[in-house]
Scaffold this active site. Structure first.
Site, PDB file in Angstrom:
ATOM      1  N   GLY A 254      16.694 -76.147  65.968  1.00  0.00           N
ATOM      2  CA  GLY A 254      16.835 -76.188  64.523  1.00  0.00           C
ATOM      3  C   GLY A 254      18.164 -76.773  64.119  1.00  0.00           C
ATOM      4  O   GLY A 254      19.033 -77.060  64.955  1.00  0.00           O
ATOM      5  N   ALA A 255      18.339 -76.940  62.822  1.00  0.00           N
ATOM      6  CA  ALA A 255      19.521 -77.613  62.302  1.00  0.00           C
ATOM      7  C   ALA A 255      20.793 -76.811  62.552  1.00  0.00           C
ATOM      8  O   ALA A 255      21.842 -77.389  62.876  1.00  0.00           O
ATOM      9  CB  ALA A 255      19.349 -77.874  60.809  1.00  0.00           C
ATOM     10  N   ILE A 256      20.746 -75.488  62.390  1.00  0.00           N
ATOM     11  CA  ILE A 256      21.964 -74.680  62.561  1.00  0.00           C
ATOM     12  C   ILE A 256      22.434 -74.667  64.020  1.00  0.00           C
ATOM     13  O   ILE A 256      23.623 -74.886  64.290  1.00  0.00           O
ATOM     14  CB  ILE A 256      21.768 -73.266  61.995  1.00  0.00           C
ATOM     15  CG1 ILE A 256      21.653 -73.336  60.465  1.00  0.00           C
ATOM     16  CG2 ILE A 256      22.918 -72.349  62.410  1.00  0.00           C
ATOM     17  CD1 ILE A 256      21.360 -72.018  59.791  1.00  0.00           C
ATOM     18  N   GLU A 275      15.994 -68.947  75.946  1.00  0.00           N
ATOM     19  CA  GLU A 275      14.566 -69.210  76.088  1.00  0.00           C
ATOM     20  C   GLU A 275      14.234 -70.653  75.739  1.00  0.00           C
ATOM     21  O   GLU A 275      13.210 -71.184  76.146  1.00  0.00           O
ATOM     22  CB  GLU A 275      13.724 -68.250  75.242  1.00  0.00           C
ATOM     23  CG  GLU A 275      13.688 -68.535  73.753  1.00  0.00           C
ATOM     24  CD  GLU A 275      14.744 -67.761  73.000  1.00  0.00           C
ATOM     25  OE1 GLU A 275      15.935 -68.009  73.249  1.00  0.00           O
ATOM     26  OE2 GLU A 275      14.380 -66.929  72.150  1.00  0.00           O
ATOM     27  N   ILE A 350      14.791 -65.268  57.757  1.00  0.00           N
ATOM     28  CA  ILE A 350      14.308 -65.611  56.428  1.00  0.00           C
ATOM     29  C   ILE A 350      15.180 -64.996  55.351  1.00  0.00           C
ATOM     30  O   ILE A 350      15.549 -65.650  54.385  1.00  0.00           O
ATOM     31  CB  ILE A 350      12.838 -65.171  56.272  1.00  0.00           C
ATOM     32  CG1 ILE A 350      11.943 -65.984  57.226  1.00  0.00           C
ATOM     33  CG2 ILE A 350      12.368 -65.317  54.820  1.00  0.00           C
ATOM     34  CD1 ILE A 350      10.528 -65.472  57.341  1.00  0.00           C
ATOM     35  N   GLY A 373      12.083 -64.197  70.518  1.00  0.00           N
ATOM     36  CA  GLY A 373      13.135 -63.703  71.407  1.00  0.00           C
ATOM     37  C   GLY A 373      14.366 -63.193  70.700  1.00  0.00           C
ATOM     38  O   GLY A 373      15.370 -62.898  71.348  1.00  0.00           O
TER      39      GLY A 373
END
Length: 480
Positions: A254-256, A275, A350, A373
């Site tokens: 992901g972006a972060i 993972e 979220i 995970g």
């Protein structure tokens, strides 16, 4: 059961009898569950349509996922189920890519998808009640098969072509596949030249495959995007304040995570035990930042369980002995994670409420993903033997796609979670929460102190509102 499967079971029973010197129960994999064991047999090479003829009503089918989703065979399976008017076929998976034809409304009653983690192609099916979601920690999924909680009739997987010894590779996905294969009566493999050859627990000998289907197609690609200012700020906060030299990292795709990796160029002797990992790791390996030198387990190796990325990532792991693919029962084992030096786990969510409850599995009642995970690594880092673990939840302060009652982008730090929302990580597990506005340390803090710390990293437009809501909930003003 097919003649091929019967012959294989008989062969294994004979091997067991010769090894043990006695007659034992003639069950599948009686003598060993290891698919790397060489047997005196070869797969039957067939078309996808021919391979799926072994699937019957009331069967349970396991499907490999992520980049190795065997889509051509799944399309044939769907057509087969419709044409033969089959019923009640359970299809188990973690996370699949491409479309999922067997989850369409017209397949209701024929196939019943069961997801251990909800991928985007399963959300509609599951939220409409035509499929099932399983709340489960990632590290526990292999045990579902090993303990026969879910008996498997047929496994459908993707592999690289066999080498001169007859060994194939599971490529970019090991996760729980070996455990499912060890209990499967029949194994169908989509043999794809584009599957990278990886090592560790990724090896399977062709003699364990009943039906092999040739199908060369590019793996699904998740292209790299440059981080936006919010993601860059979050990555910098994590890199500058929480990642130490010599740390072992876990981070998802992901972006972060990508933004964090780009901010680690001046760090030294980092390791990877995760993972999954993303493209940003490649540059850090090539520049000598990631050495895996200090790791307690698997020193010198990058350990992971599955991968999603683009061709650059797939080429990097292909035939690369630096990459060790393991099942999630190993990569996500809290005991192993906790012994890695300065274990730093970076995950997202979220929303977070003012007590530190972390919602990751659903948006209100709408199921979105699952447990995955996150808790495995948050807890493993928190229990670090060296006392230097960093359990991190990172998220942007607002959701730019939705508006609140005041017309502002919705805050992801909220007074209370949405009704029906799935709390994956409890407030007691929460340690570090990071937004573009800073780092909130929650460990050992009271509810009043937690609310104060979280309000300080919320978007400035929401802080006054959050302070009032915190007082209404806690009956005391948030303070340090």
């Amino acid at each position: 059961m097919s003649v091929s499967a019967v012959n294989r079971i008989g062969l294994r029973a004979k091997i067991w009898n010769s090894l043990a010197g006695r007659v034992g129960p003639k069950t599948y994999f009686t003598y060993t569950p290891q698919v790397s064991q060489v047997l005196d047999r070869e797969p039957k090479w067939v078309s996808a349509d021919e391979a799926v003829q072994c699937i019957k009503s009331d069967n349970t089918v396991f499907v490999s996922g992520a980049a190795t989703t065997p889509i051509e065979i799944l399309r044939s399976m769907t057509d087969h189920g419709k044409q033969k008017q089959l019923k009640n076929i359970r299809v188990c998976s973690i996370h699949t890519e491409f479309e999922s034809p067997y989850s369409s409304p017209e397949c209701e009653g024929i196939f019943r998808p069961m997801a251990f983690f909800i991928s985007s192609n399963m959300r509609k099916c599951i939220n409409e009640g035509r499929g099932d979601a399983v709340p489960i920690f990632l590290h526990d999924i292999p045990y579902v098969f090993e303990r026969n909680v879910i008996p498997v009739d047929v496994s459908i997987i993707s592999v690289s072509p066999p080498d001169h010894h007859g060994f194939c590779s599971l490529g970019t996905s090991v996760d729980c596949i070996r455990s499912a294969l060890g209990k499967s009566k029949i194994i169908i493999a989509q043999v794809n030249n584009c599957i990278p050859r990886t090592f560790g627990e990724a090896i399977i000998h062709q003699s364990h495959i009943d039906y092999a289907v040739r199908c060369d197609r590019e793996l699904p690609a998740h292209e790299h995007k440059d981080p936006n200012p919010t993601e860059t700020a979050i990555g910098k906060h994590i890199a500058d304040n929480l990642v130490e030299d010599g740390a072992t990292l876990q981070m998802g795709i992901g972006a972060i995570p990508d933004a964090t990796l780009t901010c680690l160029k001046d760090h030294k002797d980092l390791g990877i035990h995760s993972e999954m990992f993303s493209l940003g790791v490649i540059d850090l390996v090539n520049s000598g930042v990631i050495t895996n030198h200090n790791k307690t387990f698997d020193k010198g190796l990058i350990v992971t369980s599955f991968l999603m990325g683009n061709k650059k990532l797939y080429d990097f792991v292909d035939n690369n002995p630096l990459i060790c693919m393991r099942q999630v029962s190993y990569t996500n084992n809290v005991h192993i994670i906790s012994q890695q030096p300065k274990m730093t786990a970076i995950n997202s969510c979220i929303e977070v409420d003012l007590t530190g409850q972390i919602v990751s599995g659903s948006i209100g009642y709408r199921l979105y993903s699952g447990y995955g995970g996150q808790v495995d690594f948050i807890r493993g880092a928190a229990e670090g033997f060296d006392g230097k673990g960093k359990p991190i939840i990172a998220l942007g302060s607002v959701n730019p796609k939705t508006k609140d009652a005041r017309g502002l982008p919705s805050s992801k730090i909220v007074p209370k979670i949405q009704e029906g929302a799935t709390v994956v990580t409890t407030s007691a597990h929460a340690h570090y929460i990071v937004t573009e506005f800073g780092v909130a340390s929650l460990f050992g803090k009271s509810l009043r102190q937690r609310a104060h710390a979280l309000i300080n990293i919320a978007h400035p437009d929401h802080r006054e509102w959050l302070e009032k809501e915190a007082f209404n909930r806690l009956k005391v003003m948030p303070s340090a």
